[in-house]
Scaffold this active site. Structure first.
Site, PDB file in Angstrom:
ATOM      1  N   TYR A   1       0.827  -1.203   0.000  1.00 36.82           N
ATOM      2  CA  TYR A   1       0.000   0.000   0.000  1.00 36.82           C
ATOM      3  C   TYR A   1       0.865   1.258   0.000  1.00 36.82           C
ATOM      4  O   TYR A   1       1.330   1.721   1.045  1.00 36.82           O
ATOM      5  CB  TYR A   1      -0.930   0.012   1.216  1.00 36.82           C
ATOM      6  CG  TYR A   1      -1.844  -1.189   1.329  1.00 36.82           C
ATOM      7  CD1 TYR A   1      -2.198  -1.944   0.219  1.00 36.82           C
ATOM      8  CD2 TYR A   1      -2.355  -1.578   2.564  1.00 36.82           C
ATOM      9  CE1 TYR A   1      -3.037  -3.051   0.329  1.00 36.82           C
ATOM     10  CE2 TYR A   1      -3.201  -2.671   2.685  1.00 36.82           C
ATOM     11  CZ  TYR A   1      -3.532  -3.410   1.558  1.00 36.82           C
ATOM     12  OH  TYR A   1      -4.362  -4.505   1.667  1.00 36.82           O
TER      13      TYR A   1
ATOM     14  N   HIS B   1       0.301 -12.355   1.406  1.00 39.97           N
ATOM     15  CA  HIS B   1      -0.492 -11.401   0.621  1.00 39.97           C
ATOM     16  C   HIS B   1      -0.622 -11.851  -0.836  1.00 39.97           C
ATOM     17  O   HIS B   1       0.358 -11.900  -1.570  1.00 39.97           O
ATOM     18  CB  HIS B   1       0.178 -10.024   0.673  1.00 39.97           C
ATOM     19  CG  HIS B   1      -0.730  -8.890   0.300  1.00 39.97           C
ATOM     20  ND1 HIS B   1      -0.284  -7.603   0.175  1.00 39.97           N
ATOM     21  CD2 HIS B   1      -2.059  -8.859   0.020  1.00 39.97           C
ATOM     22  CE1 HIS B   1      -1.293  -6.819  -0.149  1.00 39.97           C
ATOM     23  NE2 HIS B   1      -2.389  -7.566  -0.264  1.00 39.97           N
TER      24      HIS B   1
END
Length: 322
Positions: A54, A142
């Site tokens: 992010y 992830h």
């Protein structure tokens, strides 16, 4: 706010999704990012989710700064492994932006897939450095969609090692699909899965195998992307709404409008039901909602707290689309 448990970790039922603090889609100032976290704290939110992906670490840095003065035992932070950040100062110096990944930040790094032991260890170490913490409450593999073999072996083993050391509290995987998450639950020693977009009013595929299996194995579930990236986020469904980050199909638009009509008839709103729907399953520990501003936080909390009549739930549950 009510809490539920993930292994030895207790999380609030509403979690703060910090992807937008990494300048997802548009820029956020440091002041606005801190104000959003401050508002979340005032509303009783104590679970915060971030990732190196992010904003090339920007989300982690901003979240760590905003939480730095809070008692460490009073909140839970999850982050993720699998994408190492490799320095690329020459790209940043040339003014290149990372917007191809959706984050409006200078391209100071590039992402490199790595679920090896060394990659996971380095990833957690870098995350802790950016957050300014000495431990991570939850670590997720992830998006290992194309990396099952490495993620399910060396990746999980490395996280287990960190869990045994107390560096990480709980371990799991986070993905936009349910089938591989079910495989992780079935074959690996994990505590939690984060399922994005597959446990929503519109897409309930996680209910078919993942939720029953997780309940059997005592693996907690965290639900993310409960609006399916926009389609379920407003009381009135727009014809140009997004589903899974692209223009929604006419079929999905019609289905969402049907769900919205059920809510309107019962005296509630579609986004309220969307936020609360996953929590109807006791195996779901938290719903993580993306928040960018204090207004986003207040809106998410109102939706989480709103009363959804029983008649609405009966009709919504019966109205299975996917």
């Amino acid at each position: 706010m009510r809490t539920r448990t993930i292994g030895r970790v207790s999380v609030t039922e509403l979690g703060f999704g910090a992807a937008q603090l990494g300048n997802l889609s548009r820029s956020v100032t440091d002041e606005d990012a801190r104000a959003a976290v401050d508002e979340a704290w005032s509303q009783g939110i104590r679970y915060f989710d971030t990732a190196p992906h992010y904003g090339l670490g920007l989300s982690e840095r901003r979240l760590g700064d905003a939480l730095a003065d809070r008692p460490r035992d009073d909140f839970v932070v999850s982050s993720k492994v699998g994408r190492l950040l490799i320095d690329t100062p020459e790209r940043a110096a040339a003014g290149v932006l990372d917007d191809a990944q959706g984050f409006i930040v200078p391209a100071t790094h590039r992402r490199r897939w790595d679920f090896s032991r060394d990659g996971v260890m380095r990833s957690v170490e870098d995350t802790l450095d950016r957050l300014g913490f000495d431990r991570l409450d939850i670590a997720y593999l992830h998006d290992p969609d194309a990396h099952w073999e490495q993620a399910s072996t060396s990746g999980v083993a490395a996280l287990m090692e960190l869990r045994d050391q107390g560096v990480v509290g709980a371990i799991g995987a986070g993905m936009n699909q349910a089938s591989m998450l079910a495989r992780f639950v079935r074959e690996c020693d994990i505590d939690v899965v984060m399922v994005a977009g597959r446990l929503t009013l519109l897409d309930r595929t996680a209910q078919l195998e993942l939720l029953p299996l997780a309940a059997e194995r005592k693996v907690a579930v965290v639900a993310a992307a409960v609006y399916n990236s926009g389609l379920l986020s407003t009381r009135i469904v727009s014809d140009d709404a997004s589903f899974d980050y692209r223009q929604a199909s006419p079929e999905n638009i019609r289905a969402a409008k049907d769900l919205a009509a059920i809510c309107d008839d019962a005296g509630c709103e579609l986004p309220e039901a969307a936020v609360q729907f996953p929590l109807r399953d006791r195996g779901v520990a938290s719903v993580v909602v993306g928040m960018r501003t204090p207004d986003h936080v207040r809106s998410a909390f109102r939706r989480y707290s709103a009363s959804v009549p029983a008649v609405a739930w009966r009709r919504l549950v019966e109205h299975s689309h996917m």
